[in-house]
Design a protein around this motif. Structure first.
Motif, PDB file in Angstrom:
ATOM      1  N   UNK A 194      16.649   2.901  -7.308  1.00 30.54           N
ATOM      2  CA  UNK A 194      16.405   1.849  -8.289  1.00 30.54           C
ATOM      3  C   UNK A 194      15.531   0.746  -7.692  1.00 30.54           C
ATOM      4  N   UNK A 195      15.816   0.364  -6.454  1.00 24.08           N
ATOM      5  CA  UNK A 195      15.014  -0.674  -5.796  1.00 24.08           C
ATOM      6  C   UNK A 195      13.564  -0.243  -5.639  1.00 24.08           C
ATOM      7  N   UNK A 196      13.347   1.035  -5.338  1.00 28.05           N
ATOM      8  CA  UNK A 196      11.985   1.551  -5.199  1.00 28.05           C
ATOM      9  C   UNK A 196      11.223   1.442  -6.520  1.00 28.05           C
ATOM     10  N   UNK A 197      11.855   1.829  -7.624  1.00 25.17           N
ATOM     11  CA  UNK A 197      11.209   1.739  -8.932  1.00 25.17           C
ATOM     12  C   UNK A 197      10.865   0.283  -9.267  1.00 25.17           C
ATOM     13  N   UNK A 198      11.800  -0.620  -9.017  1.00 20.99           N
ATOM     14  CA  UNK A 198      11.571  -2.039  -9.310  1.00 20.99           C
ATOM     15  C   UNK A 198      10.430  -2.615  -8.481  1.00 20.99           C
ATOM     16  N   UNK A 199      10.242  -2.053  -7.282  1.00 21.50           N
ATOM     17  CA  UNK A 199       9.159  -2.514  -6.407  1.00 21.50           C
ATOM     18  C   UNK A 199       7.819  -1.870  -6.746  1.00 21.50           C
ATOM     19  N   UNK A 200       7.795  -1.051  -7.791  1.00 22.71           N
ATOM     20  CA  UNK A 200       6.551  -0.417  -8.211  1.00 22.71           C
ATOM     21  C   UNK A 200       6.214   0.853  -7.473  1.00 22.71           C
ATOM     22  N   UNK A 201       7.222   1.472  -6.856  1.00 23.41           N
ATOM     23  CA  UNK A 201       7.003   2.716  -6.112  1.00 23.41           C
ATOM     24  C   UNK A 201       7.586   3.899  -6.879  1.00 23.41           C
ATOM     25  N   UNK A 202       6.974   5.060  -6.723  1.00 20.69           N
ATOM     26  CA  UNK A 202       7.627   6.300  -7.101  1.00 20.69           C
ATOM     27  C   UNK A 202       8.716   6.581  -6.060  1.00 20.69           C
ATOM     28  N   UNK A 203       9.713   7.382  -6.433  1.00 16.94           N
ATOM     29  CA  UNK A 203      10.819   7.647  -5.514  1.00 16.94           C
ATOM     30  C   UNK A 203      11.106   9.129  -5.419  1.00 16.94           C
ATOM     31  N   UNK A 204      10.970   9.680  -4.227  1.00 14.83           N
ATOM     32  CA  UNK A 204      11.505  10.998  -3.912  1.00 14.83           C
ATOM     33  C   UNK A 204      12.948  10.764  -3.474  1.00 14.83           C
ATOM     34  N   UNK A 240       0.806  -1.220   0.000  1.00 15.86           N
ATOM     35  CA  UNK A 240       0.000   0.000   0.000  1.00 15.86           C
ATOM     36  C   UNK A 240       0.841   1.273   0.000  1.00 15.86           C
ATOM     37  N   UNK A 241       2.158   1.154  -0.069  1.00 16.44           N
ATOM     38  CA  UNK A 241       3.028   2.333  -0.156  1.00 16.44           C
ATOM     39  C   UNK A 241       3.189   2.731  -1.621  1.00 16.44           C
ATOM     40  N   UNK A 242       2.894   3.992  -1.920  1.00 12.45           N
ATOM     41  CA  UNK A 242       3.002   4.520  -3.290  1.00 12.45           C
ATOM     42  C   UNK A 242       4.354   5.148  -3.567  1.00 12.45           C
ATOM     43  N   UNK A 243       4.941   5.788  -2.539  1.00 14.89           N
ATOM     44  CA  UNK A 243       6.161   6.581  -2.703  1.00 14.89           C
ATOM     45  C   UNK A 243       7.157   6.190  -1.615  1.00 14.89           C
ATOM     46  N   UNK A 244       8.405   5.948  -2.017  1.00 11.54           N
ATOM     47  CA  UNK A 244       9.497   5.813  -1.044  1.00 11.54           C
ATOM     48  C   UNK A 244      10.369   7.061  -1.152  1.00 11.54           C
ATOM     49  N   UNK A 245      10.563   7.714  -0.025  1.00  5.49           N
ATOM     50  CA  UNK A 245      11.356   8.945   0.043  1.00  5.49           C
ATOM     51  C   UNK A 245      12.731   8.589   0.582  1.00  5.49           C
ATOM     52  N   UNK A 246      13.748   8.736  -0.268  1.00  2.00           N
ATOM     53  CA  UNK A 246      15.110   8.322   0.060  1.00  2.00           C
ATOM     54  C   UNK A 246      15.874   9.492   0.681  1.00  2.00           C
ATOM     55  N   UNK A 247      16.150   9.388   1.975  1.00  6.51           N
ATOM     56  CA  UNK A 247      16.837  10.438   2.726  1.00  6.51           C
ATOM     57  C   UNK A 247      18.079   9.886   3.414  1.00  6.51           C
ATOM     58  N   UNK A 248      18.720   8.937   2.798  1.00  2.00           N
ATOM     59  CA  UNK A 248      19.905   8.285   3.333  1.00  2.00           C
ATOM     60  C   UNK A 248      21.175   8.988   2.838  1.00  2.00           C
ATOM     61  N   UNK A 249      22.365   8.592   3.320  1.00  2.00           N
ATOM     62  CA  UNK A 249      23.601   9.166   2.783  1.00  2.00           C
ATOM     63  C   UNK A 249      23.689   8.991   1.272  1.00  2.00           C
ATOM     64  N   UNK A 250      24.295   9.946   0.564  1.00  2.00           N
ATOM     65  CA  UNK A 250      24.278   9.957  -0.900  1.00  2.00           C
ATOM     66  C   UNK A 250      24.766   8.684  -1.572  1.00  2.00           C
ATOM     67  N   UNK A 251      25.719   7.997  -0.961  1.00  2.00           N
ATOM     68  CA  UNK A 251      26.245   6.789  -1.566  1.00  2.00           C
ATOM     69  C   UNK A 251      25.225   5.675  -1.720  1.00  2.00           C
ATOM     70  N   UNK A 252      24.091   5.787  -1.033  1.00  2.00           N
ATOM     71  CA  UNK A 252      23.025   4.777  -1.110  1.00  2.00           C
ATOM     72  C   UNK A 252      21.911   5.165  -2.073  1.00  2.00           C
ATOM     73  N   UNK A 253      21.909   6.383  -2.570  1.00  2.00           N
ATOM     74  CA  UNK A 253      20.772   6.898  -3.326  1.00  2.00           C
ATOM     75  C   UNK A 253      20.450   6.081  -4.580  1.00  2.00           C
ATOM     76  N   UNK A 254      21.465   5.772  -5.363  1.00  2.00           N
ATOM     77  CA  UNK A 254      21.208   5.067  -6.621  1.00  2.00           C
ATOM     78  C   UNK A 254      20.591   3.700  -6.351  1.00  2.00           C
ATOM     79  N   UNK A 255      21.202   2.942  -5.478  1.00  2.00           N
ATOM     80  CA  UNK A 255      20.725   1.591  -5.181  1.00  2.00           C
ATOM     81  C   UNK A 255      19.292   1.609  -4.641  1.00  2.00           C
ATOM     82  N   UNK A 256      19.019   2.502  -3.713  1.00  2.00           N
ATOM     83  CA  UNK A 256      17.699   2.513  -3.079  1.00  2.00           C
ATOM     84  C   UNK A 256      16.621   3.084  -4.001  1.00  2.00           C
TER      85      UNK A 256
END
Length: 359
Positions: free
Chosen positions: A85-95, A67-83
């Motif tokens: 991409x994972x959000x998109x693959x899981x069917x979520x929009x990503x902030x 039921x989550x539509x959007x994952x908002x990535x607020x982690x250290x920059x080195x994790x941004x790409x991986x997380x």
């Protein structure tokens, strides 16, 4: 009434600010369902403060919430790409917070992923929101400002070694860069938002303020596509903290306030060349409606934008920002002027980080 989007946030540092300034002020557009953080105490404190029902220390848990539509990535920059991409693959929009990723190659991979998975990436450029910068944008877009001549952008902030005691800061692998990507990136985005694309750059970077891997001082000379000349300076060694944009056009000079973290806010100096231009400005701003500042303004448009597909900030904006970063690092390293746009065969297209280039 539009759709209410269910949001999960990973990272409760700046993530708390996203809730406080953004999501919590738009309950008709967003509902924060879940928080994720590796620090259980911080996780509990933020979740309790905003009555967020779900708490987890596992990012995978967020990906599996149907039921989550959007994952908002607020982690250290080195994790941004991986997380992201994972959000998109899981069917979520990503902030995703800045810097979005660590290379133009990663931006282009995410662009392809948007199309593959049918989800959107919503980059964070909240400094565009404020009544000063938005008034300037309206005047420029209306053709009133005329020919652009010259611009200066200053990001003069103060960070001591204590700031870099946080283990991921100050390192190429985890922060992806220094003052250029973590502090001045917003002001540089505002420059291009108002004055257009960059044509050529000559820049120098240096580490002079703190004992860190990445740069904390930058000076750059830009020629814009429209012919205007711009100088950028950024440092973390200024005792007095300011952000300032000063843009000189044929008919109008714009100058922001000095507040370091709210440069888009009023009051901006908007000085017309004569009474006729002032009258045109007054007409353009007649009936002005207040623009909420920073995350409140950005999230106000992100909700409806996801429904219409017309986002206020896009992946293309993030790419333009990171192309500027890439060109500045390249110019400094090679001690020469760099022409934009950068192509996929550019030396730093795959990464601007020294360790990856050496490897």
């Amino acid at each position: 009434m539009g759709r209410i989007w269910n949001v999960a946030i990973v990272g409760c540092g700046i993530g708390r600010t996203h809730i406080f300034e953004g999501y919590a002020r738009h309950p008709d557009k967003f509902r924060v369902l879940a928080l994720c953080d590796l620090n259980p105490e911080r996780l509990a404190a933020v979740a309790d403060e905003f009555n967020v029902p779900r708490r987890t220390t596992s990012f995978q848990d967020l990906l599996e919430m149907a039921d989550v539509d959007i994952i908002d990535v607020c982690t250290p920059p080195g994790l941004h790409f991986e997380q992201t991409m994972a959000a998109l693959k899981a069917g979520k929009h990503a902030v995703c917070e800045k810097p979005l990723v660590g290379s133009l190659a990663e931006v282009d991979t995410l662009e392809a992923a948007e199309k593959t998975y049918g989800r959107r990436i919503l980059p964070i450029f909240q400094y565009r929101y404020g009544n000063g910068v938005q008034k300037a944008k309206r005047i420029i877009d209306a053709g009133i400002a005329g020919k652009p001549y010259l611009g200066t952008v200053e990001t003069s902030w103060h960070r001591t070694q204590v700031y870099y005691d946080v283990p991921w800061r100050g390192k190429w692998a985890t922060e992806l860069g220094g003052v250029l990507v973590t502090h001045s990136i917003h002001n540089h985005d505002m420059l291009m938002y108002l004055m257009g694309d960059v044509d050529q750059i000559f820049a120098r970077t240096a580490t002079r303020v703190n004992k860190i891997e990445v740069e904390d001082c930058v000076s750059a000379s830009l020629r814009m596509k429209n012919g205007a000349l711009v100088s950028l300076s950024a440092t973390l060694g200024s005792v007095r903290q300011i952000s300032r944009l000063r843009l000189c056009f044929e008919n109008v000079t714009f100058e922001s306030g000095l507040e370091p973290y709210r440069p888009g806010d009023d009051p901006w100096m908007i000085q017309a060349v004569n009474a006729e231009i002032q009258e045109r400005i007054d007409d353009a701003l007649k009936g002005w409606r207040h623009v909420p500042t920073r995350f409140e303004g950005l999230m106000a448009e992100y909700g409806p934008g996801l429904e219409t597909g017309n986002l206020p900030v896009t992946l293309a904006d993030a790419r333009r920002s990171l192309e500027l970063v890439t060109a500045i690092y390249t110019s400094s390293a090679e001690e020469r002027a760099i022409d934009l746009p950068l192509k996929s065969d550019a030396v730093r297209y795959g990464s601007w980080r020294p360790q990856q280039l050496a490897g």
